[in-house]
Design a protein around this motif. Structure first.
Motif, PDB file in Angstrom:
ATOM      1  N   ASN A  19       0.678  -1.330  -0.788  1.00 36.18           N
ATOM      2  CA  ASN A  19       0.091   0.066   0.085  1.00 36.18           C
ATOM      3  C   ASN A  19       1.307   1.104  -0.145  1.00 36.18           C
ATOM      4  O   ASN A  19       2.007   1.010   0.295  1.00 36.18           O
ATOM      5  CB  ASN A  19      -1.171   0.005   1.039  1.00 36.18           C
ATOM      6  N   PHE A  20       0.707   2.179  -0.633  1.00 31.33           N
ATOM      7  CA  PHE A  20       1.109   3.204  -0.518  1.00 31.33           C
ATOM      8  C   PHE A  20       0.333   4.794  -0.833  1.00 31.33           C
ATOM      9  O   PHE A  20      -0.979   4.311  -1.162  1.00 31.33           O
ATOM     10  CB  PHE A  20       1.950   3.432  -2.007  1.00 31.33           C
ATOM     11  N   MET A  21       0.895   6.051  -0.706  1.00 28.20           N
ATOM     12  CA  MET A  21      -0.087   6.725  -0.621  1.00 28.20           C
ATOM     13  C   MET A  21       0.623   7.804  -1.310  1.00 28.20           C
ATOM     14  O   MET A  21       2.459   8.659  -0.132  1.00 28.20           O
ATOM     15  CB  MET A  21      -0.659   7.317   0.541  1.00 28.20           C
ATOM     16  N   VAL A  22      -0.133   9.041  -2.024  1.00 31.16           N
ATOM     17  CA  VAL A  22       0.859  10.304  -2.638  1.00 31.16           C
ATOM     18  C   VAL A  22       0.341  11.475  -2.895  1.00 31.16           C
ATOM     19  O   VAL A  22      -0.719  11.330  -3.805  1.00 31.16           O
ATOM     20  CB  VAL A  22       2.016   9.618  -4.168  1.00 31.16           C
ATOM     21  N   GLU A  23       1.225  11.792  -2.066  1.00 31.02           N
ATOM     22  CA  GLU A  23       0.145  13.923  -2.494  1.00 31.02           C
ATOM     23  C   GLU A  23       0.894  14.610  -3.235  1.00 31.02           C
ATOM     24  O   GLU A  23       2.647  14.808  -2.740  1.00 31.02           O
ATOM     25  CB  GLU A  23       0.262  14.569  -1.498  1.00 31.02           C
ATOM     26  N   THR A  24       0.530  15.219  -4.164  1.00 32.82           N
ATOM     27  CA  THR A  24       1.222  16.503  -5.008  1.00 32.82           C
ATOM     28  C   THR A  24       1.137  17.536  -3.733  1.00 32.82           C
ATOM     29  O   THR A  24       0.563  17.778  -3.221  1.00 32.82           O
ATOM     30  CB  THR A  24       0.755  16.513  -6.371  1.00 32.82           C
ATOM     31  N   LYS A  25       1.713  18.779  -4.547  1.00 31.15           N
ATOM     32  CA  LYS A  25       1.902  19.961  -3.747  1.00 31.15           C
ATOM     33  C   LYS A  25       0.443  20.858  -4.487  1.00 31.15           C
ATOM     34  O   LYS A  25       0.135  20.365  -4.967  1.00 31.15           O
ATOM     35  CB  LYS A  25       2.926  20.565  -4.192  1.00 31.15           C
ATOM     36  N   TYR A  26      -0.125  21.527  -3.940  1.00 34.46           N
ATOM     37  CA  TYR A  26      -0.995  22.409  -4.815  1.00 34.46           C
ATOM     38  C   TYR A  26      -0.797  23.215  -6.155  1.00 34.46           C
ATOM     39  O   TYR A  26       0.253  23.865  -5.504  1.00 34.46           O
ATOM     40  CB  TYR A  26      -1.649  23.336  -3.310  1.00 34.46           C
ATOM     41  N   TYR A  27      -1.274  22.767  -6.842  1.00 31.32           N
ATOM     42  CA  TYR A  27      -0.792  23.390  -7.801  1.00 31.32           C
ATOM     43  C   TYR A  27      -2.148  24.319  -8.894  1.00 31.32           C
ATOM     44  O   TYR A  27      -3.189  25.263  -8.155  1.00 31.32           O
ATOM     45  CB  TYR A  27      -1.181  22.248  -9.221  1.00 31.32           C
ATOM     46  N   ASP A  28      -1.470  25.916  -8.726  1.00 32.10           N
ATOM     47  CA  ASP A  28      -2.228  26.939  -8.952  1.00 32.10           C
ATOM     48  C   ASP A  28      -1.998  27.343 -10.005  1.00 32.10           C
ATOM     49  O   ASP A  28      -2.674  28.696 -10.966  1.00 32.10           O
ATOM     50  CB  ASP A  28      -2.957  28.002  -7.611  1.00 32.10           C
ATOM     51  N   PHE A  29      -0.574  26.868 -11.054  1.00 29.83           N
ATOM     52  CA  PHE A  29      -0.223  27.546 -12.331  1.00 29.83           C
ATOM     53  C   PHE A  29      -0.377  28.665 -12.358  1.00 29.83           C
ATOM     54  O   PHE A  29      -0.475  29.461 -13.343  1.00 29.83           O
ATOM     55  CB  PHE A  29      -1.632  27.432 -13.208  1.00 29.83           C
ATOM     56  N   GLY A  30       0.402  29.711 -11.635  1.00 30.39           N
ATOM     57  CA  GLY A  30       0.981  30.687 -11.242  1.00 30.39           C
ATOM     58  C   GLY A  30       0.003  31.919 -11.185  1.00 30.39           C
ATOM     59  O   GLY A  30       0.353  33.069 -12.004  1.00 30.39           O
ATOM     60  N   SER A  31      -1.225  31.429 -11.409  1.00 35.36           N
ATOM     61  CA  SER A  31      -2.490  32.506 -11.622  1.00 35.36           C
ATOM     62  C   SER A  31      -2.924  31.801  -9.924  1.00 35.36           C
ATOM     63  O   SER A  31      -4.134  31.824  -9.948  1.00 35.36           O
ATOM     64  CB  SER A  31      -3.132  32.742 -11.907  1.00 35.36           C
ATOM     65  N   THR A  32      -2.760  32.908  -8.984  1.00 34.58           N
ATOM     66  CA  THR A  32      -4.254  32.457  -7.553  1.00 34.58           C
ATOM     67  C   THR A  32      -5.609  32.731  -7.261  1.00 34.58           C
ATOM     68  O   THR A  32      -6.212  32.281  -7.324  1.00 34.58           O
ATOM     69  CB  THR A  32      -3.051  32.791  -6.123  1.00 34.58           C
ATOM     70  N   SER A  33      -5.331  33.877  -8.288  1.00 40.46           N
ATOM     71  CA  SER A  33      -7.048  34.496  -8.595  1.00 40.46           C
ATOM     72  C   SER A  33      -7.197  34.280  -9.562  1.00 40.46           C
ATOM     73  O   SER A  33      -8.376  35.226  -9.996  1.00 40.46           O
ATOM     74  CB  SER A  33      -6.525  36.442  -8.297  1.00 40.46           C
ATOM     75  N   ILE A  34      -7.377  33.372 -10.400  1.00 42.08           N
ATOM     76  CA  ILE A  34      -7.542  33.200 -11.822  1.00 42.08           C
ATOM     77  C   ILE A  34      -8.114  31.840 -11.772  1.00 42.08           C
ATOM     78  O   ILE A  34      -7.830  30.971 -11.729  1.00 42.08           O
ATOM     79  CB  ILE A  34      -6.554  33.306 -13.071  1.00 42.08           C
TER      80      ILE A  34
END
Length: 143
Positions: A19-34
């Protein structure tokens, strides 16, 4: 800000688990307000060279979850389903890209969690997210 009193030590023992679990980082793609629409998640899977001659008894099972805030609850996004066992074990580098097409509308960012059971060592080589930013509607005169 409170100081953490927890101490963690790396354990390099060879305890094996399927068993395993991998979390990615939080992606906002360089535009947090769009706002963005997420269309597809692609994951490239491989196996280590020393394991390339070993066949799987069962296909790896991966479940993908997502959340749209860094502290929100994860929701089901889809399953990564491999087509055939032979496709997975014939190469020792990138062996198969698995796509999940599941459109998410109007989000500011996303974080994924891949969880499942693997009967053999496997490498996640690449993770790609297909997205588009939403156009802003103009209000007022066009001139």
């Amino acid at each position: 800000m409170p100081q953490s009193t927890a101490t963690y030590k790396w354990n390099n023992s060879l305890n094996y688990t399927d068993n395993f679990m991998v979390e990615t980082k939080y992606y906002d793609f360089g535009s947090t307000s769009i706002k963005k629409n997420i269309y597809k998640l692609s994951v490239s899977l491989g196996i280590p060279i020393q394991d390339s001659g070993i066949s799987f008894t069962t296909l790896p099972a991966l479940t993908v979850l997502y959340r749209t805030t860094t502290d929100g609850l994860y929701q089901f996004y889809g399953n990564l389903e491999l087509n055939t066992v032979t496709d997975l074990i014939t190469l020792s580098s990138v062996v198969q890209t698995v796509d999940i097409e599941n459109k998410l509308n109007g989000i500011f960012g996303i974080q994924f969690k891949l969880a499942g059971s693997m009967p053999q060592d496997i490498i996640i080589n690449d993770l790609s997210i297909e997205y588009r930013t939403l156009r802003r509607k103009r209000i007022g005169n066009k001139g």
